[in-house]
Design an enzyme around this catalytic site. Structure first.
Site, PDB file in Angstrom:
ATOM      1  N   GLY A 258      56.093 -21.477  38.219  1.00  0.00           N
ATOM      2  CA  GLY A 258      57.333 -21.862  37.538  1.00  0.00           C
ATOM      3  C   GLY A 258      58.420 -22.238  38.521  1.00  0.00           C
TER       4      GLY A 258
ATOM      5  N   ILE B 254      61.492 -20.710  39.327  1.00  0.00           N
ATOM      6  CA  ILE B 254      61.910 -19.648  40.255  1.00  0.00           C
ATOM      7  C   ILE B 254      60.680 -19.090  40.978  1.00  0.00           C
ATOM      8  CG2 ILE B 254      63.000 -17.370  40.476  1.00  0.00           C
ATOM      9  CD1 ILE B 254      64.785 -18.033  38.112  1.00  0.00           C
TER      10      ILE B 254
ATOM     11  N   ASP C  68      49.387 -17.699  36.645  1.00  0.00           N
ATOM     12  CA  ASP C  68      50.275 -18.536  35.831  1.00  0.00           C
ATOM     13  C   ASP C  68      49.392 -19.377  34.923  1.00  0.00           C
ATOM     14  OD1 ASP C  68      52.073 -20.646  34.929  1.00  0.00           O
ATOM     15  OD2 ASP C  68      53.411 -20.031  36.555  1.00  0.00           O
ATOM     16  N   ASN C  69      49.677 -19.411  33.649  1.00  0.00           N
ATOM     17  CA  ASN C  69      48.823 -20.195  32.727  1.00  0.00           C
ATOM     18  C   ASN C  69      49.380 -21.601  32.507  1.00  0.00           C
ATOM     19  OD1 ASN C  69      50.998 -19.713  31.090  1.00  0.00           O
ATOM     20  ND2 ASN C  69      49.833 -18.878  29.376  1.00  0.00           N
TER      21      ASN C  69
ATOM     22  N   GLY D 137      55.043 -23.383  33.695  1.00  0.00           N
ATOM     23  CA  GLY D 137      54.925 -23.713  35.119  1.00  0.00           C
ATOM     24  C   GLY D 137      54.161 -25.015  35.319  1.00  0.00           C
TER      25      GLY D 137
ATOM     26  N   LEU E 172      57.469 -12.378  37.202  1.00  0.00           N
ATOM     27  CA  LEU E 172      58.403 -13.399  36.719  1.00  0.00           C
ATOM     28  C   LEU E 172      57.882 -14.129  35.494  1.00  0.00           C
ATOM     29  CD1 LEU E 172      59.406 -12.893  39.697  1.00  0.00           C
ATOM     30  CD2 LEU E 172      60.147 -15.260  39.716  1.00  0.00           C
TER      31      LEU E 172
ATOM     32  N   ALA F 124      61.611  -9.409  36.683  1.00  0.00           N
ATOM     33  CA  ALA F 124      62.674 -10.406  36.521  1.00  0.00           C
ATOM     34  C   ALA F 124      63.225 -10.315  35.107  1.00  0.00           C
ATOM     35  CB  ALA F 124      62.134 -11.804  36.787  1.00  0.00           C
TER      36      ALA F 124
ATOM     37  N   TYR G  11      64.953 -13.164  22.614  1.00  0.00           N
ATOM     38  CA  TYR G  11      64.783 -13.279  24.063  1.00  0.00           C
ATOM     39  C   TYR G  11      65.470 -12.101  24.743  1.00  0.00           C
ATOM     40  CZ  TYR G  11      65.091 -15.542  28.692  1.00  0.00           C
ATOM     41  OH  TYR G  11      65.003 -15.845  30.016  1.00  0.00           O
TER      42      TYR G  11
ATOM     43  N   LYS H 114      63.470  -8.959  26.691  1.00  0.00           N
ATOM     44  CA  LYS H 114      63.705  -8.597  28.094  1.00  0.00           C
ATOM     45  C   LYS H 114      64.307  -7.191  28.192  1.00  0.00           C
ATOM     46  CE  LYS H 114      62.677 -10.989  31.009  1.00  0.00           C
ATOM     47  NZ  LYS H 114      61.330 -11.264  31.607  1.00  0.00           N
TER      48      LYS H 114
END
Ligand code: UDP
Length: 332
Positions: free
Chosen positions: A10, A12, A31-32, A36, A76, A117, A149, A153
């Site tokens: 991604g 970041i 990462d899928n 990203g 992340l 993150a 969201y 988180k």
């Protein structure tokens, strides 16, 4: 040292991978590629000390193999961005909650230092600026998808704290509107990616509402520096840190800045939230971090002024997308 970066392809994440490789870490990325992009890590693919696994963090047996092998985890991977969450709240909740649960469960099992993150969305629409880490959160009703969201988180943060209570060294960083090279322009990277691409193409720059809402945009080098320092500070374990700039700007000022820096003929237009997000939307009007805790604890302060960061970001978009601005840059 061996590091796992979930979401390492991604925006970041890939910038963090660059930093970790420069620091001499051997790096694994899971990462899928949902948000990203393989282009973000393409320059590492032939490197014997870099390993890319194209799979979801929800694959528990895979995550167990990788986590048992590394020394430190940077988690992340998440569905990020208000637009994505509003479009697909279920995926956001599952990835952000279940994903973090898997990561922390395994980090605890194999006793691995972990950084989680998180986001300034945690504070919701609170206007108690500057937003300190222990400020109250202020969210709207659960019928407004945006707050899913924030809450997803927040659950991640509760998980982190609970595992820290069991002794696990885990730290949480809350990112404030990070921007820079590899932001996604075609999908939904951030308002900066959108404005730069609109201005490059000479299209209208779309300011939502009256544009007086503010953000504290943080250049990606600062975001990464804060992340790295937090993960290497033993006193940071079990705590939450704002990683952001104290330079606040309204969205309409940002639009003018981008237009001027690009010398663009684009008109600046005002678009109601309802047109952008439908009827059921609420906004954060001001978002400014209290930056003292990160500075006192591990000496972090954002240093890149917005004008400099914007110039570097614009240069990257021009290089990547050409002046026609296809917007095929990286996704966050
Ligand atoms: N925004 C805007 N025009 C756009 C996209 C976003 O005016 O085309 C505004 C958005 O309403 C918000 C700010 O820019 O007030 C930052 O939006 P972004 O999605 O980058 O981040 P977040 O809302 O998560 O802070």
């Amino acid at each position: 040292m061996k590091a796992l970066v979930t979401g390492g392809a991604g925006y970041i994440g890939s910038n963090l991978v660059d930093r970790l490789r420069r620091e001499g870490y051997e790096v694994w990325v899971v990462d899928n590629l949902s948000q990203g992009k393989v282009q973000n890590i393409a320059h590492h693919l032939d490197d014997a000390h870099f390993h890319f696994i194209n799979d979801t963090i929800l694959n528990q047996s895979l995550m167990e193999r990788v986590i048992s092998h590394v020394d430190v985890i940077y988690h992340l991977a998440a569905v990020v961005g208000v637009k994505y969450v509003v479009q697909n709240p279920l995926q956001a909740i599952i990835t952000n909650v279940r994903g973090t649960e898997i990561v922390l469960e395994l980090a605890h099992k194999y006793w691995k230092k972990t950084l989680i993150a998180s986001t300034s969305e945690i504070y919701g629409k609170s206007e108690q600026v500057p937003l300190a880490e222990n400020s109250d959160r202020l969210l709207g009703p659960t019928s407004v998808d945006r707050w899913a969201y924030s809450d997803s988180k927040a659950i991640d943060e509760y998980f982190a704290l609970a595992y820290h209570k069991l002794g696990l060294p885990v730290v949480v960083v809350r990112y404030f509107n990070s921007y820079g090279p590899r932001l996604d322009a075609k999908g939904y990277g951030s308002v900066i990616a959108r404005f730069v691409n609109q201005a490059m193409r000479g299209e209208p720059i779309t300011v939502y509402d009256d544009g007086k809402q503010t953000r504290s945009f943080t250049y990606v080098d600062d975001t990464i520096q804060g992340t790295f320092l937090a993960s290497n500070c033993p006193e940071a374990a079990g705590r939450f840190f704002n990683i952001g700039s104290s330079q606040e700007i309204s969205v309409v000022e940002l639009a003018h800045k981008v237009k001027t820096l690009l010398g663009s003929p684009s008109p600046i237009v005002f678009v109601p939230y309802t047109q952008a997000f439908g009827n059921n939307f609420e906004e954060t009007r001001r978002r400014l971090p209290d930056v003292r805790l990160a500075e006192q604890t591990f000496g972090f302060r954002a240093t890149v002024p917005l004008d400099d960061g914007l110039r570097r970001t614009i240069a990257w978009f021009q290089e990547t997308c050409g002046s026609g601005g296809s917007g095929s840059g990286a996704k966050p």
